[in-house]
Design an enzyme around this catalytic site. Structure first.
Site, PDB file in Angstrom:
ATOM      1  N   SER A 139       0.847  -1.202   0.000  1.00  0.00           N
ATOM      2  CA  SER A 139       0.000   0.000   0.000  1.00  0.00           C
ATOM      3  C   SER A 139       0.876   1.243   0.000  1.00  0.00           C
ATOM      4  O   SER A 139       2.024   1.209   0.467  1.00  0.00           O
ATOM      5  CB  SER A 139      -0.872   0.005   1.249  1.00  0.00           C
ATOM      6  OG  SER A 139      -1.530   1.252   1.389  1.00  0.00           O
ATOM      7  N   TYR A 152      -2.909  -1.372  10.049  1.00  0.00           N
ATOM      8  CA  TYR A 152      -2.977  -1.643   8.593  1.00  0.00           C
ATOM      9  C   TYR A 152      -1.641  -1.252   7.962  1.00  0.00           C
ATOM     10  O   TYR A 152      -1.033  -2.007   7.203  1.00  0.00           O
ATOM     11  CB  TYR A 152      -4.131  -0.840   7.992  1.00  0.00           C
ATOM     12  CG  TYR A 152      -4.242  -0.916   6.484  1.00  0.00           C
ATOM     13  CD1 TYR A 152      -4.947  -1.945   5.876  1.00  0.00           C
ATOM     14  CD2 TYR A 152      -3.651   0.052   5.668  1.00  0.00           C
ATOM     15  CE1 TYR A 152      -5.057  -2.018   4.492  1.00  0.00           C
ATOM     16  CE2 TYR A 152      -3.754  -0.016   4.287  1.00  0.00           C
ATOM     17  CZ  TYR A 152      -4.459  -1.039   3.704  1.00  0.00           C
ATOM     18  OH  TYR A 152      -4.551  -1.107   2.330  1.00  0.00           O
TER      19      TYR A 152
HETATM   20  P1  NAI Z   1     -11.876  -4.903  -2.240  1.00  0.00           P
HETATM   21  O1  NAI Z   1     -12.613  -4.866  -0.952  1.00  0.00           O
HETATM   22  O2  NAI Z   1     -12.572  -4.513  -3.484  1.00  0.00           O
HETATM   23  O3  NAI Z   1     -11.238  -6.355  -2.458  1.00  0.00           O
HETATM   24  C1  NAI Z   1     -10.661  -7.081  -1.402  1.00  0.00           C
HETATM   25  C2  NAI Z   1     -11.164  -8.499  -1.502  1.00  0.00           C
HETATM   26  O4  NAI Z   1     -10.496  -9.276  -0.511  1.00  0.00           O
HETATM   27  C3  NAI Z   1     -12.684  -8.610  -1.217  1.00  0.00           C
HETATM   28  O5  NAI Z   1     -13.314  -9.317  -2.259  1.00  0.00           O
HETATM   29  C4  NAI Z   1     -12.741  -9.362   0.095  1.00  0.00           C
HETATM   30  O6  NAI Z   1     -13.872 -10.216   0.212  1.00  0.00           O
HETATM   31  C5  NAI Z   1     -11.439 -10.164   0.042  1.00  0.00           C
HETATM   32  N1  NAI Z   1     -11.007 -10.591   1.364  1.00  0.00           N
HETATM   33  C6  NAI Z   1     -10.951  -9.838   2.497  1.00  0.00           C
HETATM   34  N2  NAI Z   1     -10.523 -10.602   3.509  1.00  0.00           N
HETATM   35  C7  NAI Z   1     -10.324 -11.850   3.025  1.00  0.00           C
HETATM   36  C8  NAI Z   1      -9.888 -13.069   3.595  1.00  0.00           C
HETATM   37  N3  NAI Z   1      -9.612 -13.169   4.895  1.00  0.00           N
HETATM   38  N4  NAI Z   1      -9.771 -14.147   2.795  1.00  0.00           N
HETATM   39  C9  NAI Z   1     -10.074 -14.066   1.477  1.00  0.00           C
HETATM   40  N5  NAI Z   1     -10.499 -12.947   0.879  1.00  0.00           N
HETATM   41  C10 NAI Z   1     -10.632 -11.851   1.651  1.00  0.00           C
HETATM   42  O7  NAI Z   1     -10.610  -3.977  -2.010  1.00  0.00           O
HETATM   43  P2  NAI Z   1      -9.277  -3.721  -2.861  1.00  0.00           P
HETATM   44  O8  NAI Z   1      -9.037  -2.278  -2.739  1.00  0.00           O
HETATM   45  O9  NAI Z   1      -9.357  -4.332  -4.197  1.00  0.00           O
HETATM   46  O10 NAI Z   1      -8.218  -4.469  -1.963  1.00  0.00           O
HETATM   47  C11 NAI Z   1      -7.233  -5.339  -2.461  1.00  0.00           C
HETATM   48  C12 NAI Z   1      -5.930  -5.072  -1.755  1.00  0.00           C
HETATM   49  O11 NAI Z   1      -5.486  -3.760  -2.082  1.00  0.00           O
HETATM   50  C13 NAI Z   1      -5.987  -5.112  -0.229  1.00  0.00           C
HETATM   51  O12 NAI Z   1      -4.865  -5.807   0.252  1.00  0.00           O
HETATM   52  C14 NAI Z   1      -5.903  -3.649   0.168  1.00  0.00           C
HETATM   53  O13 NAI Z   1      -5.343  -3.484   1.442  1.00  0.00           O
HETATM   54  C15 NAI Z   1      -5.008  -3.133  -0.912  1.00  0.00           C
HETATM   55  N6  NAI Z   1      -5.007  -1.695  -1.139  1.00  0.00           N
HETATM   56  C16 NAI Z   1      -6.147  -1.046  -1.558  1.00  0.00           C
HETATM   57  C17 NAI Z   1      -6.122   0.304  -1.788  1.00  0.00           C
HETATM   58  C18 NAI Z   1      -7.313   1.047  -2.265  1.00  0.00           C
HETATM   59  O14 NAI Z   1      -7.261   2.287  -2.306  1.00  0.00           O
HETATM   60  N7  NAI Z   1      -8.422   0.388  -2.621  1.00  0.00           N
HETATM   61  C19 NAI Z   1      -4.897   1.093  -1.584  1.00  0.00           C
HETATM   62  C20 NAI Z   1      -3.761   0.321  -1.157  1.00  0.00           C
HETATM   63  C21 NAI Z   1      -3.834  -1.016  -0.950  1.00  0.00           C
END
Ligand code: NAI
Length: 276
Positions: A139, A152
């Protein structure tokens, strides 16, 4: 058994994971998709085609379940894995002491534990696959710690450190290791993440659904696709280890490295903390 190259992606039901699954599928990859969100996985499989995508309901924090899933992936692909994308993650917002420790522990178990579980499980496959890539989602919080997201932040620094150490270690086996540091990406994570204010969890209906993005610069709102494109360019051979999306995120890294204290003091000043 599936033909051709294979990717296994966690958090594939939504956001960055889903966009990456779509892009690698466009490139002809078979996609193993894991998430807790079954409806999102079903939608992805319907979109990509049942013969080119298989899905698993998985909590990445569950090591035994993760091992079992990767065993099934190996059966499906004949032991091949070209990309492991450790992407699933969660956030809990609020001042450190306002967040219950159980929620804090869960952030660590998913964001760091899940990455470690995935690498333990999938490494034998990656080692057997020429040109394989182990890629993780860190991140922009791993450039300078994000107040209001302290633990986080800690997990994302940890992922970045793990990437650097393993990039060296695993070079001896021909496995490449890299990560991405996204800024503000337009995904469901913001609407889904609990927020604690003065020790109380904010009711769901009061949580902002839209990400708190700037109009321009490093923290402008970006779609998940450019993050997926970074994963693809890395897989395709670009040797960069840390990918910044958008690229301006790297400026924060440089500025912080030049003087962490100056950045700390600027952030304190802009937060209004310390003033009565
Ligand atoms: P999102 O919420 O759209 O996707 C995350 C997915 O991970 C969801 O489908 C959720 O159900 C799944 N998930 C959560 N916990 C889980 C678990 N224990 N086991 C299996 N699946 C699980 O969010 P996004 O933004 O696509 O997140 C993806 C990654 O990007 C994360 O690691 C987040 O921390 C990181 N990130 C996101 C940013 C943003 O601005 N959206 C910025 C920097 C990092």
């Amino acid at each position: 058994m599936v033909e051709g190259k294979a990717a296994f992606i966690t958090g594939a039901a939504s956001g960055i994971g889903r966009a990456t699954a779509e892009l690698f599928a466009e490139q002809g990859f078979w996609i193993g998709a894991a998430d807790r969100n079954v409806a999102g996985l079903e939608a992805l499989r319907a979109e990509l085609g049942r013969d080119r995508c298989r899905t698993w309901r998985l909590d990445v924090a569950d090591k035994a379940a993760y091992d079992e899933v990767i065993g099934e992936v190996a059966e499906e692909t004949g032991g091949r894995l070209d990309l492991l994308f450790n992407n699933a993650g969660i956030a809990v917002a609020g001042f450190f002491e306002d967040i219950p420790i159980e929620e804090t522990r869960r952030v660590i178990e998913v964001n760091l534990g899940g990455v470690i579980n995935g690498i333990y499980a999938a490494l034998p496959l990656l080692k057997e696959t020429p040109g394989s890539l182990c890629f993780s989602t860190s991140s922009s919080a791993a450039t300078f710690g994000a107040p209001g997201l302290a633990v986080y932040t800690a997990t994302k620094f940890a992922v970045k450190g793990l990437t650097e150490a393993l990039a060296v270690e695993l070079s001896r086996c021909g496995v490449r290791v890299a990560d991405v540091l996204p800024g503000v990406i337009d995904t469901a994570i913001f609407g889904d993440s609990p927020i604690y204010v003065e020790g109380q969890k904010l009711p769901d209906e009061l949580r902002p659904a839209a990400p708190p993005a700037a109009d321009s610069g490093a923290f402008r709102l970006v779609s998940p696709r450019p993050v997926a494109e970074a994963v693809w360019r890395c897989y395709a051979g670009d040797p960069r280890m840390h990918w910044y999306v958008p690229v301006e995120i790297e400026d924060i890294e440089r500025e912080k490295t030049a003087s962490p204290e100056a950045m700390r003091d600027a952030r304190i000043a802009s937060s209004g903390a310390g003033s009565d």
